[in-house]
Scaffold this motif. Structure first.
Motif, mmCIF file in Angstrom:
data_model
loop_
_atom_site.group_PDB
_atom_site.id
_atom_site.type_symbol
_atom_site.label_atom_id
_atom_site.label_comp_id
_atom_site.label_asym_id
_atom_site.label_seq_id
_atom_site.Cartn_x
_atom_site.Cartn_y
_atom_site.Cartn_z
ATOM 1 N N ASP A 1 26.338 13.689 42.590
ATOM 2 C CA ASP A 1 26.635 14.857 43.420
ATOM 3 C C ASP A 1 27.971 15.500 43.067
ATOM 4 N N ALA A 2 28.993 14.681 42.837
ATOM 5 C CA ALA A 2 30.324 15.229 42.555
ATOM 6 C C ALA A 2 30.331 16.018 41.251
ATOM 7 N N VAL A 3 29.510 15.598 40.291
ATOM 8 C CA VAL A 3 29.453 16.299 39.005
ATOM 9 C C VAL A 3 28.836 17.679 39.190
ATOM 10 N N HIS A 4 27.765 17.763 39.967
ATOM 11 C CA HIS A 4 27.141 19.055 40.241
ATOM 12 C C HIS A 4 28.137 20.006 40.915
ATOM 13 N N GLU A 5 28.905 19.491 41.867
ATOM 14 C CA GLU A 5 29.879 20.326 42.571
ATOM 15 C C GLU A 5 30.953 20.834 41.616
ATOM 16 N N ALA A 6 31.446 19.957 40.742
ATOM 17 C CA ALA A 6 32.486 20.357 39.798
ATOM 18 C C ALA A 6 31.949 21.354 38.774
ATOM 19 N N ASN A 7 30.693 21.193 38.368
ATOM 20 C CA ASN A 7 30.094 22.141 37.422
ATOM 21 C C ASN A 7 29.969 23.529 38.037
ATOM 22 N N THR A 8 29.594 23.571 39.311
ATOM 23 C CA THR A 8 29.504 24.861 39.995
ATOM 24 C C THR A 8 30.868 25.534 40.051
ATOM 25 N N ALA A 9 31.900 24.742 40.358
ATOM 26 C CA ALA A 9 33.256 25.286 40.413
ATOM 27 C C ALA A 9 33.716 25.765 39.040
ATOM 28 N N MET A 10 33.210 25.155 37.986
ATOM 29 C CA MET A 10 33.564 25.510 36.613
ATOM 30 C C MET A 10 32.880 26.800 36.178
ATOM 31 N N GLY A 11 31.840 27.213 36.919
ATOM 32 C CA GLY A 11 31.121 28.428 36.583
ATOM 33 C C GLY A 11 29.800 28.194 35.884
ATOM 34 N N LEU A 12 29.341 26.938 35.847
ATOM 35 C CA LEU A 12 28.063 26.637 35.204
ATOM 36 C C LEU A 12 26.918 27.226 36.032
#
Length: 270
Positions: A98-109
């Protein structure tokens, strides 16, 4: 010192390594690790945090008790004391992403990255098996069946006069994110990075099934590997051991050609 199975025990923030496979950077750490069973290693930067023996936990960093994920890592040591058959230990699930998905969204993925790239999300295995050492004599970790397949393939190549070297195996989500952060710092855009590197969570290396392979005298992870006898041998024999080339020329994932990147393709039996 107890003889423990050669497994990496994986938790969200910290890895547990057999002490015998750890190479300390200082003589002080080396002395403490020499008397330990396990070493706790911070995933985001590889720092050794503590040495764990049968009776005590010895800090290798200041303020160990404030280290994120420490409690979960200590609890995970019970896996190695369970004395279950190795095949069952190696198949024991994955970590949530879950944390990876959240960080990817914040990165603009983009939310549909997995669908448009054809690169699925890979949760990290909770346990990985020691698969020998890489070119630089670092411990190499893979899922247990992938480890057996790699070692069998390497031996078969050796008998044919071909030397295969591992360049890298398992690496976690945090490592992949570090690659992106370093490239952002150099001024690269997200699209430029995604042409060369899968997004965090979407690299096959997270699965414990992928290997970057090289051969002596050849620079690591370079396209020139395709001109070596080692690559020709892999093209002819790798399928017999369950390995396939992940990113051939013109692959549908948008990743540049990687003749060095091979993945074990039999996850159903992992």
């Amino acid at each position: 010192m107890r003889v423990l199975p050669r497994f990496l025990v994986n938790t969200p923030d910290i890895e547990l390594w057999p002490a015998t496979l750890c190479r300390a950077r200082s003589s002080a750490d080396a002395r403490l690790i020499a008397g330990a069973d396990l070493v706790l290693r911070r995933k985001r930067d590889g720092r050794f945090l503590a040495a764990l023996g049968p009776a005590e936990l010895v800090p290798l960093v200041p303020a160990l008790w404030r280290e994120p994920g420490l409690e979960a890592a200590i609890a995970a040591t019970a896996v190695l004391d369970a004395r279950e058959p190795a095949a069952l230990i190696a198949a024991r699930g994955t970590l949530p992403g879950d944390a990876v998905h959240e960080a990817n969204t914040a990165m603009g993925l983009a939310a549909d990255y997995a669908e448009t790239s054809g690169l699925p999300f890979h949760e990290e295995p909770r346990l990985l098996a020691f698969a020998g050492r890489d070119r630089w004599q670092r411990a190499l970790w893979l899922l247990a069946p992938a480890s057996r397949a790699w070692q069998a393939m390497r031996e078969a190549a050796r008998q044919d006069g071909i030397v295969l070297e591992a360049i890298s195996g398992f690496r976690g989500h945090a490592y992949q994110r570090g690659i992106f952060e370093r490239k952002f710092a150099r001024g690269l855009s997200l699209d430029e990075i995604l042409h060369v590197n899968a997004a965090p969570g979407h690299s096959e290396h997270h699965s414990g099934r992928a290997l970057d392979i090289g051969t002596p005298g050849e620079p690591p992870a370079e396209e020139s590997f395709e001109h070596t006898p080692a690559f020709a041998w892999l093209q002819q024999h790798s399928e017999r051991f369950g390995f396939g080339l992940s990113y051939p020329r013109g692959n549908p994932h948008g990743i540049t050609y990687e003749p060095w990147h091979w993945c074990w393709l039999n996850p159903a039996s992992a």
